[in-house]
Design an enzyme around this catalytic site. Sequence first.
Site, short mmCIF file in Angstrom:
data_model
loop_
_atom_site.label_atom_id
_atom_site.label_comp_id
_atom_site.label_asym_id
_atom_site.label_seq_id
_atom_site.Cartn_x
_atom_site.Cartn_y
_atom_site.Cartn_z
N ARG A 259 2.88 0.15 -11.99
CA ARG A 259 2.97 -1.24 -11.53
C ARG A 259 2.51 -2.27 -12.55
O ARG A 259 2.54 -3.47 -12.26
CB ARG A 259 2.20 -1.39 -10.21
CG ARG A 259 2.79 -0.49 -9.14
CD ARG A 259 2.41 -0.86 -7.74
NE ARG A 259 3.22 -0.08 -6.81
CZ ARG A 259 2.82 1.03 -6.17
NH1 ARG A 259 1.59 1.46 -6.31
NH2 ARG A 259 3.63 1.69 -5.38
N THR B 224 -1.16 4.59 -10.55
CA THR B 224 0.10 3.84 -10.62
C THR B 224 -0.14 2.32 -10.63
O THR B 224 0.74 1.57 -11.00
CB THR B 224 0.99 4.17 -9.40
OG1 THR B 224 0.23 3.99 -8.21
CG2 THR B 224 1.50 5.61 -9.45
N SER C 192 -4.83 6.95 -6.76
CA SER C 192 -3.83 7.36 -5.77
C SER C 192 -4.11 8.81 -5.38
O SER C 192 -4.78 9.53 -6.11
CB SER C 192 -2.43 7.27 -6.37
OG SER C 192 -2.17 5.99 -6.86
N GLU D 148 -2.44 11.36 0.15
CA GLU D 148 -1.65 12.38 0.87
C GLU D 148 -2.12 13.79 0.51
O GLU D 148 -1.59 14.78 1.01
CB GLU D 148 -0.17 12.21 0.50
CG GLU D 148 0.58 11.26 1.42
CD GLU D 148 -0.03 9.88 1.53
OE1 GLU D 148 -0.13 9.20 0.49
OE2 GLU D 148 -0.44 9.49 2.63
N TRP E 118 -5.18 3.03 -3.98
CA TRP E 118 -4.06 3.25 -4.91
C TRP E 118 -3.36 2.00 -5.40
O TRP E 118 -2.58 2.05 -6.34
CB TRP E 118 -3.06 4.23 -4.32
CG TRP E 118 -2.44 3.87 -2.99
CD1 TRP E 118 -2.86 4.30 -1.77
CD2 TRP E 118 -1.28 3.08 -2.75
NE1 TRP E 118 -2.04 3.81 -0.78
CE2 TRP E 118 -1.07 3.06 -1.34
CE3 TRP E 118 -0.39 2.37 -3.57
CZ2 TRP E 118 0.00 2.36 -0.75
CZ3 TRP E 118 0.65 1.67 -2.98
CH2 TRP E 118 0.85 1.68 -1.60
N ASN F 115 -5.00 5.54 3.91
CA ASN F 115 -5.17 6.33 5.13
C ASN F 115 -6.34 7.31 5.04
O ASN F 115 -6.63 7.85 3.98
CB ASN F 115 -3.88 7.13 5.40
CG ASN F 115 -3.55 8.11 4.28
OD1 ASN F 115 -3.08 7.70 3.23
ND2 ASN F 115 -3.81 9.38 4.48
N ASP G 132 -0.62 6.61 9.25
CA ASP G 132 -0.59 6.28 7.82
C ASP G 132 -0.43 4.77 7.62
O ASP G 132 0.30 4.32 6.75
CB ASP G 132 0.51 7.04 7.06
CG ASP G 132 0.38 6.87 5.56
OD1 ASP G 132 -0.75 6.73 5.07
OD2 ASP G 132 1.43 6.84 4.86
N TRP H 268 11.26 -4.13 -1.34
CA TRP H 268 10.25 -3.27 -1.97
C TRP H 268 9.69 -3.91 -3.25
O TRP H 268 9.06 -3.26 -4.07
CB TRP H 268 10.84 -1.88 -2.27
CG TRP H 268 9.82 -0.80 -2.28
CD1 TRP H 268 9.34 -0.12 -3.38
CD2 TRP H 268 9.11 -0.23 -1.15
NE1 TRP H 268 8.40 0.81 -3.00
CE2 TRP H 268 8.25 0.76 -1.63
CE3 TRP H 268 9.15 -0.49 0.22
CZ2 TRP H 268 7.42 1.50 -0.79
CZ3 TRP H 268 8.32 0.25 1.05
CH2 TRP H 268 7.47 1.23 0.55
CA CA Z 1 -0.79 7.06 2.69
#
Ligand code: CA
Length: 585
Positions: free
Chosen positions: A137, A181, A196, A199, A259, A277, A319, A492
């Site tokens: 990013r 990121t 990040s 998950e 993240w 999350n 999430d 996005w």
């Molecule tokens: Ca997530």
Amino acid sequence: MKMRLLAKSVGMTAAFSVALCAAQVHAKVTDKDIVNDAKTVEDVVSNGLGPQGQRYSPLKQVNTKNVKSLSPIWSFSFGGEKQRGQESQPLVKDGVMYVTASYSRIFAVDVKTGEELWQYDARLPDGIMPCCDVINRGAALYDDLVIFGTLDAKLVALDAKTGKPRWRKTVGDYQAGYSLTAAPLIAKGKVITGVSGGEFGIVGKVEARDAKTGELVWSRPTVEGHMGYLNGKENGITGGEAGKTWPGDMWKTGGAATWLGGTYDPDVDLLFFGTGNPAPWNSHLRPGDNLYSASRLAIDPDTGKIVWHFQTTPHDGWDFDGVNELVSFDYKEKGKTIKAAATADRNGFFYVLDRTNGDFIRGMPFVKKLNWAKGLDEKGRPLYDEAFRPGNPADAKDGAKGKTVFSIPSFLGGKNWMPMAYSQDTGLFYVPSNEWGMDIWNEPVNYKKGAAYLGSGFTIKPVFDDHIGSLKAINPVTGKVEWEYKNTAPLWGGVLATAGNLVFMGNPEGYLMAMNAKTGEVLYKFNTGTGIVSSPITWEQDGEQYVTIVAGWGGAIPLWGGEVAKLVKDFNQGGSVWTFKLPKS
Ligand code: CA
Ligand code: CA
């Protein structure tokens, strides 16, 4: 022979004078430059066009009257077979653009011609685990360095003139699921990063390093129970003790990934970071609020101490990864200036907080048909509708799959990573949002290092027939949506507001668009040939206003979008930078 020697000596002279010239104009980036970035129109030296992240430029040479004449002046290709999602916001300093690309690459480009000055490719190991495409990013500038994070969770500082590495530090173990990121943030001589990996059951943290050397100054885990560090010494357990709002040992793999990086407000001298999350997604495995997941944290930039927190989704079961940026703004009420900050959460609520102490001022849904909560209480805590929390697999006959619910918004969020903008002229926030829901269910899951740690399955579906994307102009004082631009595909990419009464944004259909900031009327569009999922910038070069956006379709939607992914499957990938200005009259 004589000819060749002559050519060689001429070439050397030319190279020497170019180097000399670059040395003369290439000023180092200071803390003052970064703090003042929003006001100085000749450069863009921070992510968010200022560390507060307002993404507002006082430039108005390009305005509602003439934006229709905006023309591309060059396009630069990232090249190679490595395309995929391009989510970078470029930086500009002294006529040089620094822009990151997919697969942890970065380029320095001449802003007037689009000619490449240097390129750096991070050598990535096998087995990196980015959850949501191989994106980056953006970078940070400090002193004579360009600093960016890589997909194997390293922070790399390059010489801004040559692109040669000056230092490199490991922020997390990529084999456990950590990656980087976000654009690093610079505050008070330090480079501040999140991580990040939410998950994969990592433990989120925010870290500060000496920006010149990369030396670690402080580290602050974002899950209750983990030890923080300052100058190599223990500096207190996050939240005071382990497991207060978590059952058993669940806090040890609690997620809360930082993240998206953060913002810095010099006015109150606080860093603002969002946390993602709690892990795993299956909320029945972790009764409690699960601090500090799905929260906004205000952190002391000198010590890493958490000064206040505001949790948007306690005991998250969808999430609703509340990493979204917290953007400072002031407004007047009864003659008094309110030091506020706003954030548009993945959970579909827009919040206005007191940025000095985290107190809730107001909040309202910014997506339609939101169903998982009936509203917010007076402290901003959601009033859950338990009918829309995915069921407990333990309640199922075979214990394999809990009850499926259709909840709105989907886990990709009312708003995901894509940054909103705030206009100091209209007093409106421009929020890139999406109208979608999901079937979601829970499954049993156990933590295993480096494996996905969800305990959930899902299918994202549109809510309306004609659009998913929705750019909304939100008045943060009244809560009213002043106008809405509906986009067929999900949005996005980020937004930019300017004093020319314009709002710039790209869409996955490939268009860079400019709208009237007061009405939402589309005044300009140009197709870049591939989807846009990045954030535009503007600056002034030798008296002319330039606009730049990165193009290249990808990101999380094609990977995680369920039925929505099918709608966008024919969008072509790419990887390029487009720069625009008005023709000389
Ligand atoms: Ca997530
Ligand atoms: Ca600036």
